[in-house]
Design a protein around this motif. Structure first.
Motif, PDB file in Angstrom:
ATOM      1  N   GLN A  81     -15.690   9.580 -50.037  1.00 42.46           N
ATOM      2  CA  GLN A  81     -15.012   9.471 -51.348  1.00 42.46           C
ATOM      3  C   GLN A  81     -14.797   8.030 -51.633  1.00 42.46           C
ATOM      4  N   LEU A  82     -15.141   6.822 -50.604  1.00 41.19           N
ATOM      5  CA  LEU A  82     -15.165   5.495 -51.000  1.00 41.19           C
ATOM      6  C   LEU A  82     -16.091   5.192 -51.924  1.00 41.19           C
ATOM      7  N   PRO A  83     -15.910   4.086 -52.901  1.00 40.87           N
ATOM      8  CA  PRO A  83     -16.901   3.189 -53.367  1.00 40.87           C
ATOM      9  C   PRO A  83     -17.918   2.846 -52.522  1.00 40.87           C
ATOM     10  N   GLN A  84     -19.073   2.665 -53.152  1.00 39.41           N
ATOM     11  CA  GLN A  84     -20.308   2.268 -52.243  1.00 39.41           C
ATOM     12  C   GLN A  84     -20.098   1.021 -51.858  1.00 39.41           C
ATOM     13  N   SER A  85     -19.509   0.139 -52.689  1.00 36.76           N
ATOM     14  CA  SER A  85     -19.310  -1.282 -52.515  1.00 36.76           C
ATOM     15  C   SER A  85     -18.431  -1.264 -50.978  1.00 36.76           C
TER      16      SER A  85
END
Length: 507
Positions: A81-85
């Motif tokens: 669920q974390l941003p890809q960055s």
């Protein structure tokens, strides 16, 4: 908290949360106190509340770091669920790769390590991690190349040398021995030094220079042993208490109260007792899935002890029959993420589950138990020369090993008396001498039809994470059975500590 007054800090935070129940900082600090006090479930709830109050990246990462060992599948769900960055961050990739490996997602794990090496191509630790992952899936040549790159990046990186030594088929050249000796003279940190000592022990063992080999094994063990206290390595009190508490009456009280699921097959015993061979044989059966060493039952036992304030044995004895079914269901639920197939049975190869047999038998009465046993001198010395990645306290001193084996033997003798016929004992030496007869006996004990694939276990393609990975990818052989005899002049402490188990270990 800094002053060590956790009780007062906890009370202040709880008072504050009565007025501000969504204060994410307060919830996070309270979770930290709970985690320090080993209240894992409470810490998880608090961190989830903090994340709900403040759905920021840092809050989610805090939850991931907390869950990575106790609930890896849930940790991976949070990572996703974390941003890809954020997921591309080196440290986050390191966590995700470890979780992927724990869940058996080794292709994903290897891809992550390769991504990390594109960012830091000279990082020896990542090369070692990649080597271990490649070894797990049977890519031996690629694994050796990765480890050699780690050594080129840092010739004193002890873990790289030791991981190479763990490939039983790999032989160090004289030049390699010289480089390791030079690395020791450079006075690396103790962690690097102990790994190099273990690697040199293997190098000199291969050269049949046994006294020199033993000196290095002993030096590596001595460094590691200093990090353990006596109460961390002995289980005599646990066994003494079990012999008094785990009685026929205990099992009569819980008769019919556990969860009826019969899918788990527990392989217990000491490390280096042939348990990986047994697991590989079982995993070759079309109805059985091999997983890994699952810490779930130990986690449940520790929680019972912690929440009740009792010893582990007392806590198990205090569980009511109505609670036993819930414990069995919890075990099945928590092991499900480690399953990769729909086979009806699975192997949990956590050796130390012998200490959880009373709980296993009461909570999962239809589960099967196999006791992997090996001659105590062979098993003991094999542990002494094996440097475990996470530290196996009793294995770093010959007397500790002997005492631990003796207590394991006493416990298993007692368990056979109070639950006769429940455990299938597999003697490693007998399995090697009479493989078909012993395999048939084991499969029959499980109530399953024999399958010829079990005798061709070395052809089974699956990930194996234990030090025995290479051996079980070859047909059964006697290599290693009597290695301890070459070191017998220096094993007096082991013999003495074994006591009656030395002569009666197979009774």
């Amino acid at each position: 908290m800094r002053g060590g007054n956790f009780a007062q800090a906890r009370q202040m935070l709880q008072d504050h949360l009565l007025l501000s129940p969504n204060d994410a900082d307060a919830l996070s600090i309270l979770a930290e106190i709970a985690a320090n006090q080993r209240s894992t479930e409470e810490a998880t709830i608090l961190l989830r509340r903090a994340l709900a109050a403040d759905p920021s990246v840092n809050r989610r990462l805090a939850l991931v770091f907390h869950l990575q060992k106790s609930a890896p599948a849930h940790a991976l769900a949070e990572i996703e669920q974390l941003p890809q960055s954020v997921r591309n961050d080196f440290e986050v990739q390191a966590v995700e790769s470890g979780i992927a490996g724990a869940l058996g997602m080794h292709d994903r794990q290897i891809a992550l390590y390769k991504s990390m090496l594109r960012d830091q191509p000279g990082n020896p630790g990542v090369w070692v991690s990649l080597g271990n992952a490649l070894k797990t899936v049977g890519r031996t040549n690629d694994a050796i190349k990765a480890l050699q790159k780690a050594i080129r990046a840092d010739p004193a990186h002890g873990d790289a040398w030791w991981t190479l030594a763990n490939f039983k088929s790999f032989k160090f050249l004289p030049a390699d021995i010289g480089r390791m000796q030079a690395a020791l003279r450079s006075r690396p940190g103790e962690d690097h030094a102990l790994h190099i000592h273990f690697a040199l022990g293997k190098a000199f063992e291969d050269r049949r220079e046994f006294e020199q080999s033993f000196r290095h094994y002993a030096a590596g063990n001595a460094i590691r042993a200093r990090t353990f206290s006596p109460d961390q390595v002995e289980v005599t009190d646990f066994v003494d208490e079990s012999l008094k508490t785990i009685t026929p009456e205990f099992f009569e009280r819980h008769a019919g109260s556990g969860h009826t699921d019969g899918s788990p097959i527990f392989v217990v015993g000491l490390h280096r007792s042939g348990s990986t061979l047994i697991e590989q044989i079982l995993a070759s059966h079309p109805l059985i899935e091999g997983t890994t060493e699952l810490p779930v039952m130990r986690s449940i036992r520790d929680r019972l002890s912690r929440s009740s304030g009792l010893s582990a044995v007392e806590a198990i004895a205090a569980v009511s029959p109505s609670e036993m079914r819930a414990i069995g269901e919890e075990y099945i639920d928590r092991t499900r993420p480690f399953r990769q197939t729909d086979r009806p049975y699975f192997v949990d190869k956590m050796p130390s589950n012998w200490m959880n047999l009373a709980l296993i038998r009461a909570a999962l009465p239809n589960a099967h138990v196999i006791d992997a046993r090996r001659h105590p001198m062979a098993c003991g010395f094999s542990n002494f020369k094996q440097n475990y990645a996470t530290g196996l306290g009793f294995s770093y001193d010959l007397r500790w090993i002997g005492a631990f084996y003796r207590d394991y033997w006493r416990f298993m003798q007692h368990f056979e008396q109070v639950q006769p016929g429940v455990v299938c004992r597999m003697i490693n030496e007998q399995l090697i001498e009479q493989p078909e007869a012993e395999v048939r006996r084991m499969i029959d004990h499980l109530g399953l039809p024999f399958d010829p694939a079990c005798l061709e276990f070395h052809k089974t393609d699956r990930a194996i994470r234990t030090p025995s990975a290479e051996q079980v990818r070859r047909p059964i052989n006697r290599a290693g059975v009597d290695v301890w005899r070459d070191y017998e002049p220096w094993l007096g402490g082991l013999k003495q500590a074994l006591g009656p188990a030395l002569d009666h270990w197979a009774d």
